[in-house]
Design a protein around this motif. Structure first.
Motif, PDB file in Angstrom:
ATOM      1  N   ALA A  86       0.843  -1.197   0.000  1.00 15.04           N
ATOM      2  CA  ALA A  86       0.000   0.000   0.000  1.00 15.04           C
ATOM      3  C   ALA A  86       0.875   1.243   0.000  1.00 15.04           C
ATOM      4  CB  ALA A  86      -0.881   0.011   1.240  1.00 15.04           C
ATOM      5  N   ASP A  87       0.314   2.354  -0.404  1.00 20.59           N
ATOM      6  CA  ASP A  87       0.982   3.636  -0.236  1.00 20.59           C
ATOM      7  C   ASP A  87       1.094   3.894   1.270  1.00 20.59           C
ATOM      8  OD1 ASP A  87       0.921   6.707  -1.899  1.00 20.59           O
ATOM      9  OD2 ASP A  87       1.280   6.498   0.232  1.00 20.59           O
ATOM     10  N   ILE A  90      -0.763   6.949   2.817  1.00 20.03           N
ATOM     11  CA  ILE A  90      -2.214   6.789   2.913  1.00 20.03           C
ATOM     12  C   ILE A  90      -2.555   5.867   4.071  1.00 20.03           C
ATOM     13  CG2 ILE A  90      -4.298   6.135   1.688  1.00 20.03           C
ATOM     14  CD1 ILE A  90      -2.961   6.685  -0.890  1.00 20.03           C
ATOM     15  N   ALA A  94      -4.760   6.627   7.470  1.00 18.51           N
ATOM     16  CA  ALA A  94      -5.842   5.749   7.940  1.00 18.51           C
ATOM     17  C   ALA A  94      -5.624   5.362   9.394  1.00 18.51           C
ATOM     18  CB  ALA A  94      -5.927   4.510   7.062  1.00 18.51           C
ATOM     19  N   PHE A  97      -6.713   8.087  11.731  1.00 14.05           N
ATOM     20  CA  PHE A  97      -8.172   8.104  11.898  1.00 14.05           C
ATOM     21  C   PHE A  97      -8.621   6.997  12.845  1.00 14.05           C
ATOM     22  CE2 PHE A  97      -9.002  10.666   8.050  1.00 14.05           C
ATOM     23  CZ  PHE A  97     -10.059  11.405   8.532  1.00 14.05           C
ATOM     24  N   ILE A  98      -8.143   5.783  12.546  1.00 13.15           N
ATOM     25  CA  ILE A  98      -8.603   4.632  13.308  1.00 13.15           C
ATOM     26  C   ILE A  98      -8.165   4.761  14.760  1.00 13.15           C
ATOM     27  CG2 ILE A  98      -8.416   2.119  13.550  1.00 13.15           C
ATOM     28  CD1 ILE A  98      -8.028   1.987  10.497  1.00 13.15           C
TER      29      ILE A  98
ATOM     30  N   PHE B  81       2.761  16.781  -0.608  1.00 10.18           N
ATOM     31  CA  PHE B  81       1.730  16.328   0.315  1.00 10.18           C
ATOM     32  C   PHE B  81       1.319  17.528   1.158  1.00 10.18           C
ATOM     33  CE2 PHE B  81       0.420  13.588   4.020  1.00 10.18           C
ATOM     34  CZ  PHE B  81      -0.656  13.033   3.359  1.00 10.18           C
ATOM     35  N   LEU B 292      -7.692  15.719   3.237  1.00  9.01           N
ATOM     36  CA  LEU B 292      -6.738  14.659   2.908  1.00  9.01           C
ATOM     37  C   LEU B 292      -7.474  13.377   2.546  1.00  9.01           C
ATOM     38  CD1 LEU B 292      -3.956  14.769   5.651  1.00  9.01           C
ATOM     39  CD2 LEU B 292      -3.768  15.383   3.269  1.00  9.01           C
ATOM     40  N   SER B 293      -8.414  12.980   3.402  1.00  9.14           N
ATOM     41  CA  SER B 293      -9.136  11.739   3.146  1.00  9.14           C
ATOM     42  C   SER B 293      -9.995  11.864   1.896  1.00  9.14           C
ATOM     43  CB  SER B 293     -10.029  11.376   4.321  1.00  9.14           C
ATOM     44  OG  SER B 293      -9.358  11.615   5.507  1.00  9.14           O
ATOM     45  N   LEU B 296      -7.759  11.361  -0.978  1.00  7.66           N
ATOM     46  CA  LEU B 296      -7.277   9.987  -1.077  1.00  7.66           C
ATOM     47  C   LEU B 296      -8.362   9.073  -1.635  1.00  7.66           C
ATOM     48  CD1 LEU B 296      -5.318   9.650   2.274  1.00  7.66           C
ATOM     49  CD2 LEU B 296      -4.396   9.896  -0.019  1.00  7.66           C
ATOM     50  N   PHE B 312     -18.228  11.906   2.344  1.00  8.73           N
ATOM     51  CA  PHE B 312     -17.668  12.104   3.679  1.00  8.73           C
ATOM     52  C   PHE B 312     -18.581  13.003   4.511  1.00  8.73           C
ATOM     53  CE2 PHE B 312     -13.309  12.962   5.846  1.00  8.73           C
ATOM     54  CZ  PHE B 312     -13.835  12.474   7.021  1.00  8.73           C
ATOM     55  N   ILE B 335     -13.812   6.060  12.657  1.00  2.33           N
ATOM     56  CA  ILE B 335     -13.275   4.719  12.455  1.00  2.33           C
ATOM     57  C   ILE B 335     -13.628   4.241  11.046  1.00  2.33           C
ATOM     58  CG2 ILE B 335     -13.314   2.349  13.289  1.00  2.33           C
ATOM     59  CD1 ILE B 335     -14.063   3.462  16.042  1.00  2.33           C
ATOM     60  N   MET B 337     -14.291   5.996   8.405  1.00  2.00           N
ATOM     61  CA  MET B 337     -13.465   6.710   7.431  1.00  2.00           C
ATOM     62  C   MET B 337     -12.065   6.124   7.374  1.00  2.00           C
ATOM     63  SD  MET B 337     -14.978   8.757   5.741  1.00  2.00           S
ATOM     64  CE  MET B 337     -13.911   9.510   4.554  1.00  2.00           C
ATOM     65  N   GLY B 338     -11.487   5.875   8.554  1.00  2.00           N
ATOM     66  CA  GLY B 338     -10.144   5.324   8.618  1.00  2.00           C
ATOM     67  C   GLY B 338     -10.065   3.981   7.912  1.00  2.00           C
ATOM     68  N   VAL B 339     -11.075   3.149   8.170  1.00  2.00           N
ATOM     69  CA  VAL B 339     -11.051   1.822   7.557  1.00  2.00           C
ATOM     70  C   VAL B 339     -11.194   1.942   6.041  1.00  2.00           C
ATOM     71  CG1 VAL B 339     -12.216  -0.400   7.445  1.00  2.00           C
ATOM     72  CG2 VAL B 339     -11.949   0.737   9.626  1.00  2.00           C
ATOM     73  N   VAL B 341     -10.270   4.493   4.157  1.00  2.00           N
ATOM     74  CA  VAL B 341      -8.991   4.981   3.628  1.00  2.00           C
ATOM     75  C   VAL B 341      -7.961   3.850   3.630  1.00  2.00           C
ATOM     76  CG1 VAL B 341      -7.075   6.570   4.026  1.00  2.00           C
ATOM     77  CG2 VAL B 341      -9.402   7.369   4.291  1.00  2.00           C
ATOM     78  N   PHE B 342      -7.996   3.035   4.698  1.00  2.00           N
ATOM     79  CA  PHE B 342      -7.072   1.907   4.776  1.00  2.00           C
ATOM     80  C   PHE B 342      -7.277   0.965   3.587  1.00  2.00           C
ATOM     81  CE2 PHE B 342      -5.853  -2.330   6.232  1.00  2.00           C
ATOM     82  CZ  PHE B 342      -4.574  -2.078   6.683  1.00  2.00           C
ATOM     83  N   ALA B 345      -5.975   2.294   0.486  1.00  2.00           N
ATOM     84  CA  ALA B 345      -4.523   2.150   0.407  1.00  2.00           C
ATOM     85  C   ALA B 345      -4.124   0.759  -0.073  1.00  2.00           C
ATOM     86  CB  ALA B 345      -3.879   2.443   1.763  1.00  2.00           C
ATOM     87  N   VAL B 346      -4.881  -0.244   0.324  1.00  2.00           N
ATOM     88  CA  VAL B 346      -4.485  -1.612  -0.038  1.00  2.00           C
ATOM     89  C   VAL B 346      -5.317  -2.149  -1.200  1.00  2.00           C
ATOM     90  CG1 VAL B 346      -3.677  -2.121   2.280  1.00  2.00           C
ATOM     91  CG2 VAL B 346      -6.002  -2.716   1.645  1.00  2.00           C
ATOM     92  N   ARG B 348      -4.965  -2.413  -4.188  1.00  2.00           N
ATOM     93  CA  ARG B 348      -4.273  -3.231  -5.186  1.00  2.00           C
ATOM     94  C   ARG B 348      -4.401  -4.720  -4.897  1.00  2.00           C
ATOM     95  NH1 ARG B 348       1.739  -1.242  -5.592  1.00  2.00           N
ATOM     96  NH2 ARG B 348       2.029  -3.239  -6.613  1.00  2.00           N
ATOM     97  N   ILE B 349      -4.714  -5.038  -3.647  1.00  2.00           N
ATOM     98  CA  ILE B 349      -4.713  -6.435  -3.260  1.00  2.00           C
ATOM     99  C   ILE B 349      -5.942  -7.178  -3.784  1.00  2.00           C
ATOM    100  CG2 ILE B 349      -5.930  -6.271  -1.043  1.00  2.00           C
ATOM    101  CD1 ILE B 349      -2.721  -8.218  -1.736  1.00  2.00           C
TER     102      ILE B 349
END
Lengths: 297, 366
Positions: A86-87, A90, A94, A97-98, B81, B292-293, B296, B312, B335, B337-339, B341-342, B345-346, B348-349
Motif C-alpha cells: 500500500a501507499d 495513505i 488511515a 483516523f482509526i 503532500f 486529505l481523506s 485519497l 464524507f 473509524i 473513514m479510517g477503515v 482509507v485503509f 490504500a491496499v 491493489r490487493i
C-alpha cells in the motif's frame, strides 16, 4: 538556580512522550517504512494505558499495555505497507483516523459514555520529587531507550541489517537478509514505542485519557525524526529542543508578560521551522524510505 | 488475467469495494459493541436522505472539504503532500473575516474583496511552504504541520483583539452582511414546492464555485502544458528537471495554488454559513485534514473530490442523527473513514486475491 531546575525538569517532562514517538519513527523509517500514523498510535496507547492502569490499579501494567496496544495497531500498517504494498502515507493517515476514533469510541464504551477515563490514583513514580525539580521515571526510560536503540543501530549486526534494508533492500535481500521480516519487526516495534509515548502522557503527565490529551505530539515526533536526520540520539535532542521551546512559552506567559501570547504560543513552531532552515538544510532520509520492496524473480 | 480481476483493477470498482469493506468493518464493530447494525444503517440513511433539507445540509457541510480535497489532490499531482491545508484554511478564514469587517462596499464587490483576501491568505501560506521546500529542502509535511499550529494561535489571537472581539463571548463580531453569500433570498420561488424546506438551510453559492473549480483544476491538469509539467514533476522530479522543466518554480506554484484553493474554501464557508465569525479554537476543526481523506478516496481526481467530499460530509452529518437517535458514538464515523482509507490504500490487493483464488480452483479442478 531554582528557576533553572524548574525549566530543566519541565523541559524533560514535555519531551518524554515526544521522545518515545520519535524513537518509534526512527526505527520504522530506518527500515524503510514511513510511519505517519504515530499520532493515532499514541492516542490508542494513551487510552489503553489509562484504562488498564485504572482497572488493574497498577500504572506499570498500564504502561506496558499502552505499548502493546500501539504495537497491535501498527500491525495494520505493517501488513498494508509491507505485504500489500500500500501507499505508506495513505495507510498512515488511515491509522491516525482509526487510532483516534477507536480510542474515544472505546472510552465511551468502558466509561459509561464519557469521553474521558476516570483518573488513576497512582501515577508512574518519579525519580526526583522536589517541589521545583521533579522528574518522571518515563524521562529516564526514554533516555535509556534512546541509548539502547543507538547501540543496536550502530554497534550490532541487527542494526546494520535494519539500515541496509532501509537504504538498499535489493542488496540486503541478495545477502540473504529477510527484508519483509525485518521491516515488519521494525514497524511493530515502532508502534510499541509510540504506544509507550501515549502511556507517558496519560500515566506520568496527566492521570487520565481525554480526547485532546494527544494533540499534535505524534506529528511533533515526526518532525523530530526529520530534524534529527533519522538518527536516534539526534532525534532525542530534537525532542528535548521542542520540549524546551514549549517551556519557554510557558515561562514567559502570564498577565504581566512583555510578549503577546500569540508570539509565545507559536514560538515552538517558529523555532522548529527556523532550525530546519538554518541548521539542518536538506535532511536526507533512508534511501528506500516509503518504497515497498518487491522481490524480482 | 481473468475478467473479474480486470474488473477489480479499475479504480472505480476497487474504490466501491473499499467503501463496502469500510462499512462492513464498522458495522461489525458496532454489532460487537451491542448496537444493531440495521438500526444504525437506517438511522444513517434517514439522517442523510429523508428530507431535501438534510440533503442540502450535506451539500453545505461538504463544500469546504470538497475544496480542501481538491487542494490536497492538486498538490499530490505535483508530488507534494499538503498537510498544511488545515492552516491555509484557518488563515483564509482570518483574512476573510478581517476584510469583511473592515471594508464596507456594495454587496457584490464586498463578496469579491472578501473572497480575494481569503484566497490570497491561503495562497501566501501555501506559497511560503512551497518556497521553503524548494529553497531549503524543508519537508512540506513538517512545515505544514507547524504552520497549522501557528495559524491556529494567530486565529485565537485575532479573536482576542479589541477591534474584533465581541464582549462576553469567545468569538469575534460577525462580518458585515454585505459580504454574505447565502442564496436563500434568491430561492423564494421554492416556497410552495416540495423543496420548500431547503429554505430552512443556509444554502449558499459555495458548492457551485466548488464544482467550477473542480472542473477548472481538472482541465489545467489534464489539458494544458503547465498541468503536464506539474504531473511530470510530481511523478519524477529528476526526470522533469532533465527535460528542462523548472521544478523549483513548479513546487512554489503548485503550493500557492493548492493553498489558494484552501483559502477560497475558508472564504466561501465564512461568508456562506453562520455565525460568519471566528471562535476560539481549542483544537483543529479538521476542514483541511478531512480534505486529505477526501482526496485519497477520490484517488486525487479533482472531479472525484466532489463525490468523495459529499460522501464524507454525508457520513459526518448522518453520524449526528445516528448519535441522537441511537446514542451511537459519532467516533464510529472516524473509524469508518479510517477503515475506508485503509482499504483504499491496499486496494491493489483485491485483484491479486481473486486471481489466486481462481488459480487455486483451476488447480483443484484440473
Amino acid at each position: 538556580m531554582d528557576s533553572f531546575l524548574f525549566v530543566l525538569s519541565t523541559t524533560l517532562m514535555y519531551s518524554a512522550p515526544l521522545i518515545f514517538g520519535a524513537l518509534g519513527g526512527v526505527v520504522s523509517e530506518s527500515s524503510g517504512v514511513i510511519n505517519i500514523g504515530i499520532e493515532g498510535i499514541m492516542s490508542m496507547g494513551a487510552f489503553v494505558a489509562a484504562s488498564v492502569a485504572y482497572f488493574a490499579g497498577d500504572p506499570w501494567l498500564g504502561f506496558i499495555a499502552g505499548g502493546i496496544a500501539g504495537g497491535v495497531l501498527s500491525v495494520l500498517h505493517a501488513v498494508a505497507s509491507i505485504f500489500l504494498k500500500a501507499d505508506q502515507t495513505i495507510s498512515g493517515v488511515a491509522i491516525n483516523f482509526i487510532g483516534s476514533g477507536l480510542s474515544i469510541f472505546l472510552c465511551g464504551l468502558f466509561f459509561d459514555g464519557k469521553n474521558v477515563t476516570t483518573s488513576i490514583k497512582n501515577k508512574l513514580p518519579k525519580i526526583f520529587n522536589n517541589s521545583n525539580f521533579s522528574v518522571d521515571v518515563t524521562v529516564l526510560i526514554s533516555f535509556l531507550l534512546a541509548i539502547l536503540i543507538w547501540f543496536v543501530f550502530y554497534k550490532t549486526k541487527w542494526g546494520l541489517r535494519i539500515r541496509a534494508v532501509g537504504e538498499h533492500p535489493a542488496t540486503a535481500d541478495s545477502l540473504g537478509i529477510n527484508v519483509r521480516g525485518i521491516r515488519s519487526c521494525c514497524v511493530i516495534l515502532s508502534g510499541f514505542l509510540s504506544g509507550l509515548g501515549g502511556s507517558a502522557v496519560t500515566l506520568a503527565i496527566v492521570s487520565q485519557f481525554s480526547p485532546f490529551c494527544i494533540s499534535g505530539q505524534g506529528f511533533m515526533a515526526l518532525a523530530a525524526v526529520i530534524f534529527g536526520k533519522w538518527k536516534p540520539l539526534n532525534a532525542y535532542l530534537a525532542c528535548v529542543f521542542f520540549g524546551f521551546s514549549q517551556v519557554l512559552s510557558i515561562v514567559f506567559n502570564g498577565p504581566e508578560s512583555i510578549f503577546p501570547s500569540v508570539i509565545l504560543n507559536t514560538l515552538p513552531y517558529i523555532f522548529t521551522i527556523a532550525v530546519l532552515i538554518i541548521f539542518v538544510g536538506k535532511s536526507i532520509p533512508p534511501k528506500a524510505n516509503g518504497i515497498s520492496y518487491e522481490k524480482e524473480v | 488475467m481473468t475478467t473479474i480481476s480486470k474488473f477489480l483493477k479499475k479504480p472505480v470498482s476497487s474504490l466501491f469495494l473499499s467503501v463496502f469493506c469500510g462499512f462492513v468493518t464498522s458495522f461489525i464493530i458496532l454489532a460487537i459493541t451491542g448496537y444493531s447494525p440495521f438500526e444504525v444503517a437506517s438511522s444513517l440513511f434517514n439522517g442523510i436522505f429523508s428530507r431535501p433539507k438534510h440533503i442540502m445540509n450535506v451539500v453545505i457541510k461538504g463544500m469546504p472539504i470538497i475544496f480542501t480535497g481538491i487542494s490536497v489532490a492538486f498538490a499530490f499531482k505535483g508530488g507534494l503532500f499538503n498537510m498544511g491545508a488545515e492552516g491555509q484554511f484557518i488563515v483564509g478564514t482570518i483574512a476573510s473575516l478581517i476584510a469583511g469587517s473592515i471594508f464596507d462596499l456594495p454587496p457584490f464587490f464586498q463578496v469579491l474583496v472578501v473572497v480575494v483576501f481569503g484566497t490570497l491568505a491561503g495562497t501566501l501560506l501555501g506559497g511560503l511552504t512551497g518556497f521553503l521546500k524548494a529553497k531549503f529542502g524543508t519537508h512540506e509535511v513538517i512545515t505544514g504541520i507547524m504552520f497549522n499550529w501557528i495559524a491556529l494561535y494567530i486565529s485565537n489571537f485575532v479573536v482576542s483583539l479589541k477591534n474584533f472581539h465581541r464582549p462576553n463571548s469567545n468569538s469575534t463580531f460577525p462580518m458585515k452582511d454585505s459580504g454574505f453569500t447565502g442564496l436563500r433570498g434568491n430561492l423564494g420561488f421554492l416556497k410552495d414546492s416540495f423543496f420548500s424546506d431547503i429554505l430552512k438551510t443556509e444554502v449558499n453559492v459555495g458548492i457551485i464555485v466548488a464544482i467550477v473549480v473542480a472542473i477548472f483544476v481538472s482541465f489545467i491538469l489534464n489539458k494544458t502544458q503547465k498541468g503536464y509539467e506539474i504531473c511530470a514533476a510530481g511523478l519524477n522530479a529528476e526526470a522533469a528537471k532533465f527535460a528542462g522543466m523548472n521544478v523549483y518554480k513548479n513546487t512554489i506554484y503548485v503550493m500557492m495554488i493548492s493553498g489558494g484553493i484552501s483559502g477560497l474554501a475558508a472564504a466561501l464557508s465564512i461568508t456562506g454559513t453562520s455565525p460568519h465569525s471566528i471562535s476560539i479554537l481549542a483544537g483543529f476543526e479538521n476542514n483541511g485534514f478531512n480534505g486529505l481523506s477526501v482526496a485519497l478516496i477520490a484517488n486525487n481526481s479533482p472531479i472525484g473530490c466532489i463525490f468523495s467530499g459529499l460522501f464524507f460530509s454525508g457520513l459526518i452529518y448522518g453520524g449526528k442523527s445516528m448519535q441522537s437517535d441511537l446514542k451511537t458514538p459519532s467516533e464510529i464515523i472516524n473509524i469508518m473513514m479510517g477503515v475506508i482509507v485503509f482499504f483504499v490504500a491496499v486496494a491493489r490487493i483485491f485483484p491479486i486475491i481473486v486471481d489466486r483464488l481462481l488459480k487455486r480452483r483451476q488447480k483443484s479442478n484440473g
